[in-house]
Design a protein around this motif. Structure first.
Motif: not given
Length: 345
Positions: A239-244, A267-270, A288-289
């Motif tokens: 896994l390379k990224g998650v968007f919450a 890469s974790i974005w909210g 980021g967000t």
């Protein structure tokens, strides 16, 4: 920080502002009567409020859950906007995440003849009859972020589809437009959260090298998001990224990644921009967000309420709910310093 995107609301605001500047005693007509008319269905009962000469005004804020940063931010923004008015009282009600509780609160508020209601609807369909009842009683209703499925005075909201789109483009760039990613969802069926996810999915579809391999709901909760993220990491080691869908869940994902020894590797974005998320971006835990100033959002809702109270306003002039969309800011480690301490909610 805000832009008006529906002409109908602009007309209402301008008209009300003109009334306010004249400092004349004004009358809010019952919602059964369109402004300036006495046509079919009109109600002769009127509510008169002279805000500028000290007549008491009561505004109710009905929170989805006062324990969340967004709801606290809106509450403080509403209170800040009304603080200089000694004759304006703001009462806050906590539904603790229950649409059923909100319906009961709305019934009580209407019977107590409040002058305006500001609400984040836990369930737009369930709250629609209550919102309509308030409007028909001559009480303007301003929804915040989560709307009601009926025409009412105004909706003040952060961007939804565009927030998902912005996060998707940012994440795609960070992972080199290649790899597996996942989505931590909110509560399905809520228009804002559905639009956030749709904006993200439709934009990611423009990058053929990126695959969405999983999507699970964490119901906006940080602790639940930790569990969901652990599941992602076990099932998808590449896994390379998650968007919450909101920052609380992004924070949970970041904590799970750190516990798994993968801090800074995904890469974790909210979306929202709450101060805890900004701190995690500064520390490198979150990537980021999409930031919206919730204080400003609450203040805007209060301004609209005050402009409508005491004016010759009826929601019956509307064929759709006017919207005010708050301007978003993309926040990364390079730009988080641009958000001043006084703008961190």
């Amino acid at each position: 920080m805000k832009k008006f995107i529906v002409a109908a609301l602009c007309v209402l605001l301008v008209g009300s502002l003109a009334t306010g500047c004249n400092r004349e005693k004004t009358v809010r007509e019952d919602a059964g009567m369109a402004v300036g008319g006495t046509g079919a269905g009109a109600n002769s009962n009127k509510v008169t409020k002279d805000i500028y000469n000290g007549e008491e005004v009561k505004i109710a804020y009905v929170a989805h859950d006062l324990g969340t940063p967004n709801n606290q931010g809106w509450k403080e923004g509403i209170e800040r906007e009304c603080a200089s008015w000694e004759n304006i009282k703001v009462d806050s009600y906590n539904a603790e995440g229950s649409a059923e509780t909100q319906v009961q609160i709305m019934s009580d508020i209407i019977s107590q003849q409040y002058d305006a209601i500001i609400i984040q609807c836990s369930d737009g369909t369930a709250l629609a009859p209550s919102v309509k009842q308030a409007e028909e009683a001559g009480i303007p209703v301003i929804t915040v972020n989560l709307d009601a499925d009926t025409v009412h005075s105004a909706l003040v909201m952060a961007v939804d589809y565009d927030a998902g789109r912005m996060a998707a483009d940012q994440m795609a760039s960070e992972i080199g437009e290649q790899g597996e990613i996942a989505i931590i969802q909110g509560v399905p069926g809520l228009k804002r959260t559905d639009n956030l996810e749709r904006g993200f999915r439709e934009t990611i579809a423009n990058y053929p090298g990126i695959e969405i391999v999983d999507a699970q709901s964490a119901s906006f909760e940080k602790d639940t998001a930790i569990t969901v993220m652990n599941s992602f990491l076990q099932s998808h080691p590449n896994l390379k990224g998650v968007f919450a869908i909101n920052d609380a869940m992004a924070e949970g994902a970041a904590l799970a990644a750190e516990s798994a020894g993968k801090k800074g590797q995904l890469s974790i974005w909210g979306a929202d921009g709450e101060k805890d998320a900004l701190a995690m971006i500064e520390s490198g835990d979150m990537t980021g967000t999409i930031y919206t100033n919730s204080w400003d959002e609450g203040s805007t809702a209060a301004k609209i309420a005050l402009l409508m109270i005491g004016s010759e306003y009826s929601y019956n002039v509307l064929t759709k709910t006017p919207q005010v969309i708050m301007e978003p800011i993309v926040v990364t480690k390079d730009t988080v310093g641009d958000i001043s301490e006084e703008d961190r909610w």
